[in-house]
Motif scaffolding. Structure first.
Motif, PDB file in Angstrom:
ATOM      1  N   PRO A  54      91.085 -10.244 105.590  1.00  0.00           N
ATOM      2  CA  PRO A  54      90.685  -8.880 105.954  1.00  0.00           C
ATOM      3  C   PRO A  54      91.551  -8.328 107.083  1.00  0.00           C
ATOM      4  O   PRO A  54      91.891  -9.044 108.027  1.00  0.00           O
ATOM      5  CB  PRO A  54      89.233  -9.052 106.421  1.00  0.00           C
ATOM      6  CG  PRO A  54      88.782 -10.367 105.866  1.00  0.00           C
ATOM      7  CD  PRO A  54      90.010 -11.226 105.824  1.00  0.00           C
ATOM      8  N   ASP A  55      91.932  -7.050 106.961  1.00  0.00           N
ATOM      9  CA  ASP A  55      92.510  -6.382 108.109  1.00  0.00           C
ATOM     10  C   ASP A  55      91.366  -5.782 108.920  1.00  0.00           C
ATOM     11  O   ASP A  55      90.197  -6.028 108.624  1.00  0.00           O
ATOM     12  CB  ASP A  55      93.545  -5.340 107.694  1.00  0.00           C
ATOM     13  CG  ASP A  55      92.975  -4.278 106.769  1.00  0.00           C
ATOM     14  OD1 ASP A  55      91.858  -4.485 106.244  1.00  0.00           O
ATOM     15  OD2 ASP A  55      93.634  -3.244 106.549  1.00  0.00           O
ATOM     16  N   MET A  56      91.670  -5.008 109.945  1.00  0.00           N
ATOM     17  CA  MET A  56      90.617  -4.501 110.835  1.00  0.00           C
ATOM     18  C   MET A  56      90.866  -3.054 111.214  1.00  0.00           C
ATOM     19  O   MET A  56      92.008  -2.572 111.187  1.00  0.00           O
ATOM     20  CB  MET A  56      90.553  -5.321 112.133  1.00  0.00           C
ATOM     21  CG  MET A  56      90.211  -6.772 111.983  1.00  0.00           C
ATOM     22  SD  MET A  56      89.924  -7.493 113.625  1.00  0.00           S
ATOM     23  CE  MET A  56      90.493  -9.158 113.321  1.00  0.00           C
ATOM     24  N   THR A  57      89.797  -2.400 111.626  1.00  0.00           N
ATOM     25  CA  THR A  57      89.926  -1.122 112.304  1.00  0.00           C
ATOM     26  C   THR A  57      90.174  -1.401 113.787  1.00  0.00           C
ATOM     27  O   THR A  57      89.945  -2.514 114.267  1.00  0.00           O
ATOM     28  CB  THR A  57      88.658  -0.275 112.157  1.00  0.00           C
ATOM     29  OG1 THR A  57      87.589  -0.920 112.873  1.00  0.00           O
ATOM     30  CG2 THR A  57      88.263  -0.124 110.696  1.00  0.00           C
ATOM     31  N   VAL A  58      90.636  -0.394 114.486  1.00  0.00           N
ATOM     32  CA  VAL A  58      90.848  -0.538 115.923  1.00  0.00           C
ATOM     33  C   VAL A  58      89.525  -0.850 116.625  1.00  0.00           C
ATOM     34  O   VAL A  58      89.471  -1.687 117.534  1.00  0.00           O
ATOM     35  CB  VAL A  58      91.495   0.739 116.496  1.00  0.00           C
ATOM     36  CG1 VAL A  58      91.513   0.701 118.022  1.00  0.00           C
ATOM     37  CG2 VAL A  58      92.904   0.924 115.949  1.00  0.00           C
ATOM     38  N   ASP A  59      88.445  -0.220 116.190  1.00  0.00           N
ATOM     39  CA  ASP A  59      87.149  -0.488 116.805  1.00  0.00           C
ATOM     40  C   ASP A  59      86.705  -1.924 116.571  1.00  0.00           C
ATOM     41  O   ASP A  59      86.153  -2.574 117.479  1.00  0.00           O
ATOM     42  CB  ASP A  59      86.091   0.475 116.253  1.00  0.00           C
ATOM     43  CG  ASP A  59      86.251   1.892 116.784  1.00  0.00           C
ATOM     44  OD1 ASP A  59      86.952   2.065 117.815  1.00  0.00           O
ATOM     45  OD2 ASP A  59      85.696   2.830 116.169  1.00  0.00           O
TER      46      ASP A  59
END
Length: 751
Positions: free
Chosen positions: A722-727
């Motif tokens: 999984p990649d991520m959001t900045v939050d």
């Protein structure tokens, strides 16, 4: 099968496996003799002494280890590479990747000239319909396109996706973009941030004096299987000298298979094991009091901090018996010099949300036994003091860029001062255009498969208006590019390297071209300097060139390009006796077991226990582990025919008993699925892996059809990550901003 659910089967097998492995000595008990491979005396590498062969000093460019070598050239063709015996990094040997690298030089698939895309459609499997163009046409087109984008959207609309380089960094600063993106968040930022905060004020040490270690404790650091040439050789020397090697790893890695003791720990729980070790060492008064009292701060805080982290507590988390934890802690303390090495993507790398804390605990353990900048331990940098780029080539003042970045990396104090960007959050920023749209990128040294959730990163790159890739081989990033600029192979280029990975004293190795340039290629510094002038930033590059840069740096340490390039060995050394560091680059001047730097930046000053993000569930019952084959360098060597013959594809490696209970046989085609995607590979069943784990090796699944050897072999495990959001990244509150490359679970079923 007994009607058990999949997660119940895994749990039962896990209990049986751990009981067998740790309880009866499958973990290779302490009485194990020195492995046979260590006993065998190495033979001198036979060089190509054919009449007329020319010897050319060079530096291997496959990885960042930078081993000095000799290239033997006959009839204008590189015939053989051997390690330079006078180089402290190579020690007269190369690794398999170095020896095989001649194949890449002569690879018929190489990018041979600048190319321009004529098909506006982009995506996996889409033919770019490249046409050959001249260098002038390529650079004029890039300059015009980038200037148009910067004028319309601002300098922040341009990204540099590449490792740090003084030439591209200066161009980016001249343009005014804040968006420099590199890979360290998927590599070693978790370790770097802790060494910076607790010991060095800079980065982590890359020199390990393993051959003088008496006790080596590895938390998943596969020194013999996938690390550097010098790590393998020096670990072998340590074993030959009688050192004990203990490995904690969910699978029986190459290093674990040759260790005196293999401890199959549950993934993501190494921190608990380390904390319990610290408790035993300080409560039993086993630490090196002279070293700790003279060179560290915070031992009283440590003693209070570990009170609740008992071996009994750690046993419940790690599934390793408390007596084993106590035994290892005592052995580690009583067999100095003892050392915990940690390279990049081992347990203290950016694999889990608690990996930075493990790196923190490992530094504490190494300090407790006096193994920081001491023989047999981690050796701090003794590299030559080269002058900086701005010192050699002063420039006009740079514009002030926006503080917000497309990947949000500026929100991580400490680590954002050291490195440029986060691979885990980049796709999200591009696709959502938050905080602004990015329209163009210059990409070098990476492909789409380098990123978490690689398919999403592919989508992000296709969203850009303009992509320029610097490459040697026709990678996946090349297939998505608008302009492709070919660089020379390292055997066609010149330069020099310090001994960053094994530097017990200052040393420099020169690289001279062993081959004429086989294709219409240009060096990176030359390309960037020319591009800068065409874009109107020539004032920042007045008098700047790669040749002058090399010479000025060497003159800064008391030699010169002329002197070094005329040396038959291609080496400059400054032999100095080893003087241990007594003052460290921290606010207190000591190794800070209790880190004031971390506390001042809003992080825990001590490595309090924190569990990994995701545990197995009924739907996703397996921990996911990634390894890297020793014959390959990430995604750069799969098209090498020799490397491909040795390691052509990857597999879903599973515990034999667990797989058979699921109806999966060795060689069966299976699906490995995470929450974000799935891949199809063949199953490989072994005994030496925990029943609750699945391991897939990195570097395969190449979809570029122009890679004639590597295409369609294996699968890209990065599709599952999984990649991520900045939050999401910020909420983890990890000072290393690690990409959590293994902090998720998967399911496996027959295809």
């Amino acid at each position: 099968m007994g009607g058990l659910r999949m997660d119940e089967k895994v749990a039962v097998n896990r209990r049986t496996f751990i009981k067998t492995a740790v309880g009866t000595g499958l973990a290779m008990g302490t009485g194990l003799k020195v492995p046979n491979f260590v006993k065998a005396k190495s033979k001198e590498q036979n060089a190509l002494y054919e009449k007329g062969a020319k010897e050319v000093p060079t530096v291997c460019g496959v990885c960042s280890g930078g081993c000095a070598a000799k290239a033997y050239v006959k009839n204008d063709r590189v015939k053989q590479l051997v390690g330079n015996p006078k180089d402290q990094a190579a020690g007269g040997k190369l690794c398999v990747k170095g020896y095989n690298s001649i194949e890449t030089l002569y690879d018929p698939d190489r990018v041979k000239y600048p190319m321009k895309r004529t098909n506006p459609d982009k995506g996996i499997g889409v033919d770019p319909k490249f046409v050959k163009i001249s260098w002038d046409e390529a650079l004029d087109h890039i300059a015009n396109k980038l200037n148009t984008i910067v004028d319309e959207y601002g300098p922040e609309a341009l990204m540099f996706i590449m490792r740090s380089n003084p030439f591209s960094s200066r161009l980016g600063k001249a343009i005014g973009t804040p968006n420099f993106i590199s890979h360290q968040s998927t590599c070693f930022t978790t370790q770097e941030v802790m060494w910076r905060s607790m010991v060095t004020g800079g980065g982590k040490p890359w020199t390990y004096d393993l051959e003088n270690s008496n006790y080596i404790l590895s938390f998943g650091c596969d020194l013999l299987g996938k690390a550097k040439n010098m790590h393998l050789r020096n670990t072998a020397s340590a074993l030959e000298n009688g050192a004990k090697l203990v490995v904690l790893d969910p699978r029986k890695s190459t290093t674990a298979s040759r260790a005196h003791e293999w401890i199959p720990i549950k993934p993501g729980t190494d921190l608990a094991f380390a904390l319990a070790m610290i408790k035993v060492i300080v409560e039993e008064d086993l630490y090196d009091k002279d070293f700790v009292n003279k060179y560290t701060e915070g031992i009283d805080e440590i003693k209070e901090f570990v009170k609740d982290y008992t071996p009994e507590w750690a046993e419940k988390i790690t599934e390793i018996p408390k007596d084993t934890i106590v035994k290892i802690a005592r052995e580690f303390s009583n067999n100095k010099p003892a050392f915990i090495p940690s390279h990049k993507r081992d347990a203290a790398g950016p694999n889990y949300s608690n990996s930075s804390r493990l790196a923190q605990a490992q530094i504490i353990l190494n300090a407790l036994v006096g193994s920081i900048d001491r023989k047999g331990g981690a050796i701090l940098s003794r590299n030559p003091g080269f002058p900086g780029f701005d010192e050699v080539f002063p420039s006009p003042e740079f514009p002030q860029p926006k503080t917000q970045r497309i990947d949000g990396f500026e929100q991580h104090p400490i680590i954002s001062e050291m490195y440029r960007g986060d691979f885990a959050t980049l796709a999200e920023g591009i696709l959502t255009e938050n905080p602004y749209p990015v329209k163009a990128a210059l990409l070098r040294g990476y492909t789409t498969l380098s990123f978490p959730n690689a398919k999403r990163m592919t989508k992000a790159l296709t969203k850009l208006d303009f992509l320029v890739t610097f490459e040697i081989l026709p990678s996946e990033a090349v297939q998505l590019s608008d302009i492709v600029l070919p660089e020379p192979h390292w055997l066609e280029s010149s330069g020099f390297s310090d001994r960053g990975y094994h530097c017990l004293h200052p040393q420099v190795a020169v690289r001279l071209p062993a081959s004429e340039r086989l294709h219409d290629t240009r060096g990176f510094s030359s390309i960037i300097t020319d591009l800068a002038k065409r874009m109107g930033y020539g004032e920042y590059f007045e008098g700047v060139s790669g040749e002058k840069w090399n010479d000025k740096q060497l003159k800064g340490i008391g030699t010169s390009w002329e002197e070094l390039s005329n040396d038959p060995d291609g080496l400059w050394s400054k032999q100095l006796p080893f003087e241990p560091t007594t003052e460290f680059d921290t606010p207190s001047g000591k190794i800070e077991l209790y880190s004031t730097v971390l506390k001042e930046n809003g992080y825990d000053p001590l490595p309090y226990w924190k569990a990994k993000r995701e545990e197995p569930s009924e739907e996703y019952p397996f921990y996911f582990i990634i390894s890297r084959p020793s014959v390959h360098k990430m995604h750069s060597t799969q098209n090498n025919p020799i490397a491909n013959e040795i390691s052509p594809e990857n597999h879903a490696v599973m515990n034999s008993k667990t797989a058979l209970e699921l109806g999966i046989n060795d060689g069966d085609e299976v699906i490995v699925e995470s929450k974000v995607s799935q891949i199809k590979v063949n199953a490989k069943l072994i005994e030496g892996i925990r029943p609750d784990c699945v391991m897939v090796k990195h570097g395969f699944g190449r979809w570029s059809k122009e890679l004639s050897v590597a295409h369609s072999k294996g699968a890209n495990e990065g599709d599952l990550i999984p990649d991520m959001t900045v939050d999401e990244m910020r909420n983890i509150n990890d000072p290393g901003a690690g990409a959590c490359m293994s902090d998720f679970c998967v399911k496996v079923f027959k295809a």
